[in-house]
Design a protein around this motif. Structure first.
Motif, PDB file in Angstrom:
ATOM      1  N   GLN A  88       0.830  -1.206   0.000  1.00  0.00           N
ATOM      2  CA  GLN A  88       0.000   0.000   0.000  1.00  0.00           C
ATOM      3  C   GLN A  88       0.864   1.256   0.000  1.00  0.00           C
ATOM      4  OE1 GLN A  88      -0.430  -2.694   1.842  1.00  0.00           O
ATOM      5  NE2 GLN A  88      -2.539  -3.006   2.499  1.00  0.00           N
ATOM      6  N   PHE A  89       1.920   1.234   0.826  1.00  0.00           N
ATOM      7  CA  PHE A  89       2.820   2.383   0.891  1.00  0.00           C
ATOM      8  C   PHE A  89       3.503   2.594  -0.457  1.00  0.00           C
ATOM      9  CE2 PHE A  89       7.078   4.163   1.763  1.00  0.00           C
ATOM     10  CZ  PHE A  89       6.707   5.357   2.360  1.00  0.00           C
ATOM     11  N   GLY A 117      -2.080 -19.906  -0.231  1.00  0.00           N
ATOM     12  CA  GLY A 117      -3.342 -19.314  -0.663  1.00  0.00           C
ATOM     13  C   GLY A 117      -3.307 -17.800  -0.611  1.00  0.00           C
ATOM     14  N   PRO A 118      -4.445 -17.143  -0.872  1.00  0.00           N
ATOM     15  CA  PRO A 118      -4.520 -15.685  -0.925  1.00  0.00           C
ATOM     16  C   PRO A 118      -4.093 -15.029   0.386  1.00  0.00           C
ATOM     17  CG  PRO A 118      -6.482 -16.666  -1.861  1.00  0.00           C
ATOM     18  CD  PRO A 118      -5.731 -17.775  -1.215  1.00  0.00           C
ATOM     19  N   GLN A 119      -3.512 -13.843   0.255  1.00  0.00           N
ATOM     20  CA  GLN A 119      -3.033 -13.082   1.409  1.00  0.00           C
ATOM     21  C   GLN A 119      -3.741 -11.729   1.456  1.00  0.00           C
ATOM     22  OE1 GLN A 119      -0.670 -14.619   3.463  1.00  0.00           O
ATOM     23  NE2 GLN A 119      -0.948 -16.334   2.055  1.00  0.00           N
ATOM     24  N   LEU A 120      -4.178 -11.343   2.623  1.00  0.00           N
ATOM     25  CA  LEU A 120      -4.819 -10.044   2.807  1.00  0.00           C
ATOM     26  C   LEU A 120      -3.825  -9.094   3.449  1.00  0.00           C
ATOM     27  CD1 LEU A 120      -7.422  -8.369   2.564  1.00  0.00           C
ATOM     28  CD2 LEU A 120      -8.016  -9.122   4.875  1.00  0.00           C
ATOM     29  N   LEU A 121      -3.459  -8.052   2.735  1.00  0.00           N
ATOM     30  CA  LEU A 121      -2.514  -7.064   3.242  1.00  0.00           C
ATOM     31  C   LEU A 121      -3.304  -5.879   3.775  1.00  0.00           C
ATOM     32  CD1 LEU A 121      -0.055  -7.152   0.183  1.00  0.00           C
ATOM     33  CD2 LEU A 121      -0.057  -8.615   2.201  1.00  0.00           C
ATOM     34  N   GLU A 122      -3.254  -5.647   5.061  1.00  0.00           N
ATOM     35  CA  GLU A 122      -4.025  -4.580   5.690  1.00  0.00           C
ATOM     36  C   GLU A 122      -3.109  -3.502   6.232  1.00  0.00           C
ATOM     37  OE1 GLU A 122      -6.399  -6.944   8.500  1.00  0.00           O
ATOM     38  OE2 GLU A 122      -8.149  -6.283   7.349  1.00  0.00           O
ATOM     39  N   PHE A 131      -5.347  -4.612   0.635  1.00  0.00           N
ATOM     40  CA  PHE A 131      -5.084  -5.196  -0.673  1.00  0.00           C
ATOM     41  C   PHE A 131      -5.215  -6.711  -0.567  1.00  0.00           C
ATOM     42  CE2 PHE A 131      -2.170  -1.653  -2.567  1.00  0.00           C
ATOM     43  CZ  PHE A 131      -3.291  -0.858  -2.743  1.00  0.00           C
ATOM     44  N   LEU A 132      -5.776  -7.319  -1.590  1.00  0.00           N
ATOM     45  CA  LEU A 132      -5.922  -8.766  -1.655  1.00  0.00           C
ATOM     46  C   LEU A 132      -4.946  -9.307  -2.691  1.00  0.00           C
ATOM     47  CD1 LEU A 132      -7.428 -11.368  -0.892  1.00  0.00           C
ATOM     48  CD2 LEU A 132      -9.101 -10.836  -2.690  1.00  0.00           C
ATOM     49  N   LEU A 172      -5.996  -0.836  -8.558  1.00  0.00           N
ATOM     50  CA  LEU A 172      -7.281  -1.408  -8.971  1.00  0.00           C
ATOM     51  C   LEU A 172      -7.280  -2.928  -8.833  1.00  0.00           C
ATOM     52  CD1 LEU A 172      -9.159  -0.408 -12.252  1.00  0.00           C
ATOM     53  CD2 LEU A 172      -9.080  -2.765 -11.474  1.00  0.00           C
ATOM     54  N   VAL A 173      -6.236  -3.583  -9.327  1.00  0.00           N
ATOM     55  CA  VAL A 173      -6.238  -5.052  -9.327  1.00  0.00           C
ATOM     56  C   VAL A 173      -5.917  -5.627  -7.947  1.00  0.00           C
ATOM     57  CG1 VAL A 173      -5.642  -5.132 -11.765  1.00  0.00           C
ATOM     58  CG2 VAL A 173      -3.821  -5.240 -10.064  1.00  0.00           C
ATOM     59  N   LEU A 174      -5.342  -4.820  -7.065  1.00  0.00           N
ATOM     60  CA  LEU A 174      -5.009  -5.303  -5.728  1.00  0.00           C
ATOM     61  C   LEU A 174      -6.066  -4.931  -4.687  1.00  0.00           C
ATOM     62  CD1 LEU A 174      -1.183  -4.454  -5.575  1.00  0.00           C
ATOM     63  CD2 LEU A 174      -2.207  -6.720  -5.825  1.00  0.00           C
ATOM     64  N   ALA A 175      -6.953  -3.999  -5.013  1.00  0.00           N
ATOM     65  CA  ALA A 175      -7.901  -3.478  -4.027  1.00  0.00           C
ATOM     66  C   ALA A 175      -8.798  -4.567  -3.466  1.00  0.00           C
ATOM     67  CB  ALA A 175      -8.744  -2.367  -4.663  1.00  0.00           C
ATOM     68  N   ASP A 176      -8.983  -4.542  -2.159  1.00  0.00           N
ATOM     69  CA  ASP A 176      -9.903  -5.464  -1.503  1.00  0.00           C
ATOM     70  C   ASP A 176     -11.242  -4.790  -1.219  1.00  0.00           C
ATOM     71  OD1 ASP A 176     -10.647  -7.922  -0.032  1.00  0.00           O
ATOM     72  OD2 ASP A 176     -10.601  -6.593   1.711  1.00  0.00           O
ATOM     73  N   GLY A 177     -11.225  -3.507  -0.909  1.00  0.00           N
ATOM     74  CA  GLY A 177     -12.458  -2.784  -0.629  1.00  0.00           C
ATOM     75  C   GLY A 177     -13.165  -2.362  -1.907  1.00  0.00           C
TER      76      GLY A 177
END
Length: 333
Positions: free
Chosen positions: A2-3, A52-57, A70-71, A121-126
């Motif tokens: 994100q940074f 598996g998928p990782q959620l970066l908060e 980001f997902l 756009l492609v990484l956004a989770d929200g």
């Protein structure tokens, strides 16, 4: 990550200063940014494939519970690598193509801003985050298509592309709001993880129509395909990056992302199959009648996009465990 994405906008804003300091070497310097991001994404591939998928908060406003998430899964990893690897090549190429151009600093600003918008756009989770980055790609692409602002055709094509994609963006916004209401969540990871069947929801039909309108306008599907050939009025690096490799794939990404939860119905299959096949045949037919290399590239791209849309509707099956469902522990960054 994100940074890094947010710092990309700072880097874009700093490009005029960098051009003053480094001159013709600025393109190579800026190319290091997507190259480093590509390296980081490559390093995450084994983790995503194994765990598996990782959620970066990233906590944004902790007191209000607001975070930028980001997902990172197989789908976003694939598109992220597409954006960063080709972006690196295009920046290097643009340095030679626009060598000595008086407005190259403006070009660098818009291109890097577009690149990080597309990556966000492609990484956004929200859902809200996705929409914001979606519209940022429309705005920055407008600046890039109309880069040669003294050319009336370039200005006209830029306005046309902006009107079509922003209108589709408004439809997308309505679809995302309906998706959030229907699912009870504004997080893609939670929606994809939910056991609720959104296909049976009363809002399914209007929600799907709005989401597909957003995807079709962005990916130049029939009858919205006309803006893409006209957008080739942009400089060649822009055409190669935005209109062949990245921006027009945003709609395809959205279809692939939502297919596990919204796909498989008669409405989904019928619309995507018909629109995809029509776009594919239209692009192929129009490509035959053109000898201009950029027009040929545009129509062949439309044909490929139609093929992908048709596949998303009728033949594409995405593995839930690898690409869509959030099975791994979230990573808090």
């Amino acid at each position: 990550m994100q940074f890094a994405v947010l710092m990309g906008f700072v880097l874009a804003a700093s490009s005029p200063l960098l051009n003053r300091w480094f001159g013709e070497r600025t393109s190579l310097l800026l190319a290091l940014f997507p190259a480093l991001l590509a390296g980081w994404l490559f390093s995450q591939a084994p983790l995503v494939l194994s765990d598996g998928p990782q959620l970066l908060e990233w906590s944004w406003v902790p007191s209000l519970g607001i975070s930028l998430s980001f997902l990172l899964d197989g789908l976003s990893l694939l598109f992220g690598l597409l954006i960063t690897v080709i972006g690196t090549c295009v920046l290097v190429y643009a340095g030679g193509y626009l060598k000595g151009h008086q407005d190259i600093a403006r070009f660098h600003l818009a291109l890097v801003a577009f690149m990080v918008s597309m990556l966000g756009l492609v990484l956004a989770d929200g859902l809200l985050t996705l929409f914001i980055f979606w519209e940022l790609t429309s705005i920055t692409s407008y600046l890039l298509i109309g880069f040669n602002h003294t050319d009336i055709e370039a200005r006209k094509s830029a306005r046309q592309g902006l009107f079509v994609t922003v209108a589709g963006g408004l439809a997308l916004m309505a679809g995302l709001v309906l998706l959030g209401i229907a699912s009870g969540s504004w997080s893609l990871s939670e929606i994809l993880q939910s056991d609720d069947d959104l296909r049976q929801h009363a809002l399914y039909a209007p929600m799907l129509v709005c989401l597909l309108l957003g995807a079709f306008t962005k990916s130049a599907q029939f009858p919205f395909h006309f803006w893409l050939p006209n957008a080739m009025a942009a400089p060649t690096p822009v055409s190669a990056y935005l209109h062949s490799a990245t921006m027009v794939k945003a709609g395809i990404y959205l279809l692939a992302r939502l297919q596990p939860e919204l796909g498989g119905t008669a409405m989904w299959v019928t619309i995507l199959s018909v629109v995809g096949a029509t776009t594919m045949l239209t692009g192929a037919f129009l490509a035959i009648h053109h000898t201009n290399i950029k027009k040929l590239l545009a129509y062949s791209t439309i044909m490929a996009l139609g093929t992908l849309t048709h596949a998303a509707g009728d033949g594409l099956r995405i593995r839930h465990d690898r690409f869509c469902h959030l099975s791994a522990r979230p990573l808090h960054v």
